[in-house]
Design a protein around this motif. Structure first.
Motif, PDB file in Angstrom:
ATOM      1  N   ALA A  36       0.767  -1.088   0.003  1.00 24.11           N
ATOM      2  CA  ALA A  36       0.110   0.051   0.007  1.00 24.11           C
ATOM      3  C   ALA A  36       0.927   1.267  -0.028  1.00 24.11           C
ATOM      4  N   LYS A  37       1.994   1.162   0.733  1.00 27.49           N
ATOM      5  CA  LYS A  37       2.999   2.438   0.654  1.00 27.49           C
ATOM      6  C   LYS A  37       3.445   2.598  -0.416  1.00 27.49           C
ATOM      7  N   GLN A  38       3.727   1.438  -1.308  1.00 22.94           N
ATOM      8  CA  GLN A  38       4.591   1.559  -2.486  1.00 22.94           C
ATOM      9  C   GLN A  38       3.482   2.195  -3.515  1.00 22.94           C
ATOM     10  N   VAL A  39       2.361   1.859  -3.618  1.00 21.54           N
ATOM     11  CA  VAL A  39       1.356   2.264  -4.453  1.00 21.54           C
ATOM     12  C   VAL A  39       1.250   3.754  -4.170  1.00 21.54           C
ATOM     13  N   ALA A  40       1.073   4.437  -2.870  1.00 20.38           N
ATOM     14  CA  ALA A  40       0.979   5.707  -2.499  1.00 20.38           C
ATOM     15  C   ALA A  40       2.283   6.571  -2.983  1.00 20.38           C
ATOM     16  N   ASP A  41       3.507   5.752  -2.796  1.00 16.70           N
ATOM     17  CA  ASP A  41       4.839   6.421  -3.224  1.00 16.70           C
ATOM     18  C   ASP A  41       4.827   6.563  -4.681  1.00 16.70           C
ATOM     19  N   VAL A  42       4.149   5.629  -5.648  1.00 17.86           N
ATOM     20  CA  VAL A  42       4.191   5.890  -6.925  1.00 17.86           C
ATOM     21  C   VAL A  42       2.940   7.013  -7.510  1.00 17.86           C
ATOM     22  N   ASP A  43       2.103   6.946  -6.749  1.00 19.48           N
ATOM     23  CA  ASP A  43       1.023   8.053  -6.947  1.00 19.48           C
ATOM     24  C   ASP A  43       1.838   9.494  -6.652  1.00 19.48           C
ATOM     25  N   SER A  44       2.603   9.538  -5.441  1.00 17.94           N
ATOM     26  CA  SER A  44       3.282  10.551  -5.375  1.00 17.94           C
ATOM     27  C   SER A  44       4.498  11.231  -6.465  1.00 17.94           C
ATOM     28  N   MET A  45       4.945  10.044  -6.986  1.00 18.30           N
ATOM     29  CA  MET A  45       5.994  10.491  -8.031  1.00 18.30           C
ATOM     30  C   MET A  45       5.124  11.026  -9.234  1.00 18.30           C
ATOM     31  N   ILE A  46       4.153  10.484  -9.587  1.00 16.13           N
ATOM     32  CA  ILE A  46       3.323  10.767 -10.671  1.00 16.13           C
ATOM     33  C   ILE A  46       2.762  12.331 -10.476  1.00 16.13           C
ATOM     34  N   ALA A  47       2.579  12.695  -9.258  1.00 14.60           N
ATOM     35  CA  ALA A  47       1.924  14.039  -8.846  1.00 14.60           C
ATOM     36  C   ALA A  47       3.382  14.936  -8.958  1.00 14.60           C
ATOM     37  N   GLN A  48       4.373  14.479  -8.738  1.00 13.79           N
ATOM     38  CA  GLN A  48       5.605  15.327  -9.030  1.00 13.79           C
ATOM     39  C   GLN A  48       6.224  15.438 -10.343  1.00 13.79           C
ATOM     40  N   GLY A  49       5.558  14.890 -11.266  1.00 13.40           N
ATOM     41  CA  GLY A  49       5.814  14.892 -12.706  1.00 13.40           C
ATOM     42  C   GLY A  49       7.078  14.153 -13.170  1.00 13.40           C
ATOM     43  N   ILE A  50       7.282  13.002 -12.677  1.00 16.96           N
ATOM     44  CA  ILE A  50       8.588  12.213 -13.163  1.00 16.96           C
ATOM     45  C   ILE A  50       8.323  12.085 -14.646  1.00 16.96           C
ATOM     46  N   ASP A  51       9.548  11.666 -15.327  1.00 15.43           N
ATOM     47  CA  ASP A  51       9.475  11.488 -16.952  1.00 15.43           C
ATOM     48  C   ASP A  51       9.416   9.871 -17.055  1.00 15.43           C
ATOM     49  N   VAL A  52      10.142   9.336 -16.114  1.00 15.64           N
ATOM     50  CA  VAL A  52      10.156   7.746 -16.224  1.00 15.64           C
ATOM     51  C   VAL A  52      10.097   7.258 -14.912  1.00 15.64           C
ATOM     52  N   LEU A  53       9.406   5.971 -14.759  1.00 17.83           N
ATOM     53  CA  LEU A  53       9.260   5.223 -13.699  1.00 17.83           C
ATOM     54  C   LEU A  53       9.974   3.875 -13.648  1.00 17.83           C
ATOM     55  N   PHE A  54      10.790   3.641 -12.638  1.00 23.00           N
ATOM     56  CA  PHE A  54      11.235   2.378 -12.348  1.00 23.00           C
ATOM     57  C   PHE A  54      10.673   1.634 -11.151  1.00 23.00           C
ATOM     58  N   LEU A  55       9.995   0.421 -11.312  1.00 24.40           N
ATOM     59  CA  LEU A  55       9.269   0.008 -10.251  1.00 24.40           C
ATOM     60  C   LEU A  55       9.560  -1.737 -10.008  1.00 24.40           C
ATOM     61  N   PRO A  56      10.090  -1.992  -8.592  1.00 26.35           N
ATOM     62  CA  PRO A  56      10.157  -3.269  -8.474  1.00 26.35           C
ATOM     63  C   PRO A  56       8.687  -3.698  -7.380  1.00 26.35           C
ATOM     64  N   GLY A  88       1.063   9.471 -18.755  1.00 25.21           N
ATOM     65  CA  GLY A  88       1.980   9.423 -19.797  1.00 25.21           C
ATOM     66  C   GLY A  88       3.674   9.040 -19.463  1.00 25.21           C
ATOM     67  N   ILE A  89       3.454   8.219 -18.469  1.00 28.31           N
ATOM     68  CA  ILE A  89       4.862   8.222 -17.917  1.00 28.31           C
ATOM     69  C   ILE A  89       5.485   6.808 -18.253  1.00 28.31           C
ATOM     70  N   PRO A  90       6.495   6.333 -19.062  1.00 29.58           N
ATOM     71  CA  PRO A  90       6.940   5.251 -19.275  1.00 29.58           C
ATOM     72  C   PRO A  90       7.309   4.402 -18.152  1.00 29.58           C
ATOM     73  N   THR A  91       7.031   3.272 -17.881  1.00 27.72           N
ATOM     74  CA  THR A  91       7.223   2.488 -16.472  1.00 27.72           C
ATOM     75  C   THR A  91       7.713   1.382 -17.175  1.00 27.72           C
ATOM     76  N   PHE A  92       9.055   0.919 -16.245  1.00 25.42           N
ATOM     77  CA  PHE A  92       9.827  -0.261 -16.680  1.00 25.42           C
ATOM     78  C   PHE A  92       9.935  -1.094 -15.152  1.00 25.42           C
ATOM     79  N   LEU A  93       9.392  -2.240 -15.179  1.00 30.84           N
ATOM     80  CA  LEU A  93       9.433  -3.163 -13.798  1.00 30.84           C
ATOM     81  C   LEU A  93      10.731  -3.813 -13.738  1.00 30.84           C
TER      82      LEU A  93
END
Length: 324
Positions: free
Chosen positions: A77-97, A115-120
């Motif tokens: 749940a915290k990791q989901v919230a972390d990703v949502d926060s990153m989206i709000a901060q306007g990141i260009d790319v997401l790397f997610l484990p 519109g954020i390219p995501t790499f798992l």
């Protein structure tokens, strides 16, 4: 050395054969000198995760990244919230484990929608719901089923007894490495009538939890003579529990594991562990290389596969200097 090995092995599988087109609805990535990059780590309670985070931090300095780093503390749940926060901060790319296969899917979908390219990275999500090349760009990581199968293969070839009584220490429930390392090992072992898995329980990829679970299972199954751990931290915890109970790992109990940590290689050198199958944490350079290729318009395979080595008494001393 190890980072170069990881990049070299994976680079062979970065580009799809000619004619296989990039999915039309994946977010594009502008080619530029610097990027705001999000890395949403699962937790930092073991050497593998710490080494992975450091690899991303080190790479940020050379790859033009403004790194936004979070630590979910072992909570999906915290990791989901972390990703949502990153989206709000306007990141260009997401790397997610993804800590678990299903709970992180909504976060992956929201990143795509933004519109954020995501790499798992190193873990994946349920492929029946979210797919590489459609919902996220690619999965960067190892073949976990193969890792489990290779651990089983070493065991069946090197076990000297007539009957193998196995306790299996599983990783985080619902995570892709736990699911797949179990399948790879269990399926391979099923073909050898000498072996039986008498207990299989999660130790959450943690050393102390692995020790506690092993203590409990050892009381119920005192005749155990094989332990298969889904990672080295749990394997080391199991060794501690066995020794406290007067058992002799490496002599009356064979230990097989996955990861390739320094402690595991030392345990192999000391004769307490039989084998560990590599699962490298050094993803930073590979993430940089893959991201730049994607920004340049090159088509990325749905799975950028990392080739893993295997460490035994024959080569552990040779490689311990590069271990983490």
């Amino acid at each position: 050395m190890k980072r170069r090995i990881l990049m070299g092995a994976a680079a062979l599988s970065l580009i799809l054969p000619a004619g296989m087109a990039l999915a039309q609805d994946l977010p594009p990535l502008e080619a530029k000198d610097s990027y705001k990059v999000g890395f949403a780590q699962t937790e930092s309670n073991n050497p593998w995760r710490i080494a992975q985070t450091k690899s991303f931090q080190d790479t940020a300095a050379t790859c033009g990244w403004e790194l936004v780093l979070t630590d979910a503390g072992g909570s999906a749940a915290k990791q989901v919230a972390d990703v949502d926060s990153m989206i709000a901060q306007g990141i260009d790319v997401l790397f997610l484990p993804p800590r678990e296969e299903s709970p992180l899917i909504p976060a992956v979908m929201r990143a795509k929608g933004a519109g954020i390219p995501t790499f798992l990275v190193d873990r994946s999500v349920d492929p029946n719901v979210a797919q590489a090349g459609r919902d996220y760009v690619s999965f960067l990581g190892s073949d976990f089923i193969d890792q489990g199968g290779r651990a089983a293969g070493w065991l069946t070839e090197n076990f000297k007894g007539d009957k193998g009584v196995i306790i299996e220490l599983e990783g985080t429930t619902g995570s892709s490495p736990a699911n797949d390392r179990k399948k790879g090992f269990d399926d391979a072992i099923a073909g050898d009538s000498r072996f039986s898995i008498v207990a299989s329980r999660s130790g959450d990829f943690a050393r102390d939890e692995g020790r506690k679970v092993m203590e409990t299972l050892l009381q119920a199954h005192p005749d155990v003579n094989v332990v298969y751990a889904h990672n080295d931290e749990m394997a080391i915890g199991a060794i501690q529990a066995l020794e406290a109970a007067g058992r002799k790992p490496g002599e009356d109990v064979t230990i097989v594991s996955v990861d390739g940590t320094r402690d595991a290689l030392q345990a192999i050198i000391d004769g307490k562990m039989g084998v560990t199958v590599e699962s490298s944490p050094f993803f930073g350079p590979l993430a940089c290389d893959t991201m730049k290729k994607y920004a340049a318009g090159e088509t990325i395979t749905p799975w950028v596969k990392v080739e893993d080595r295997i460490f035994t008494k024959e080569n552990a001393a040779e490689h311990i200097g590069e271990a983490y």
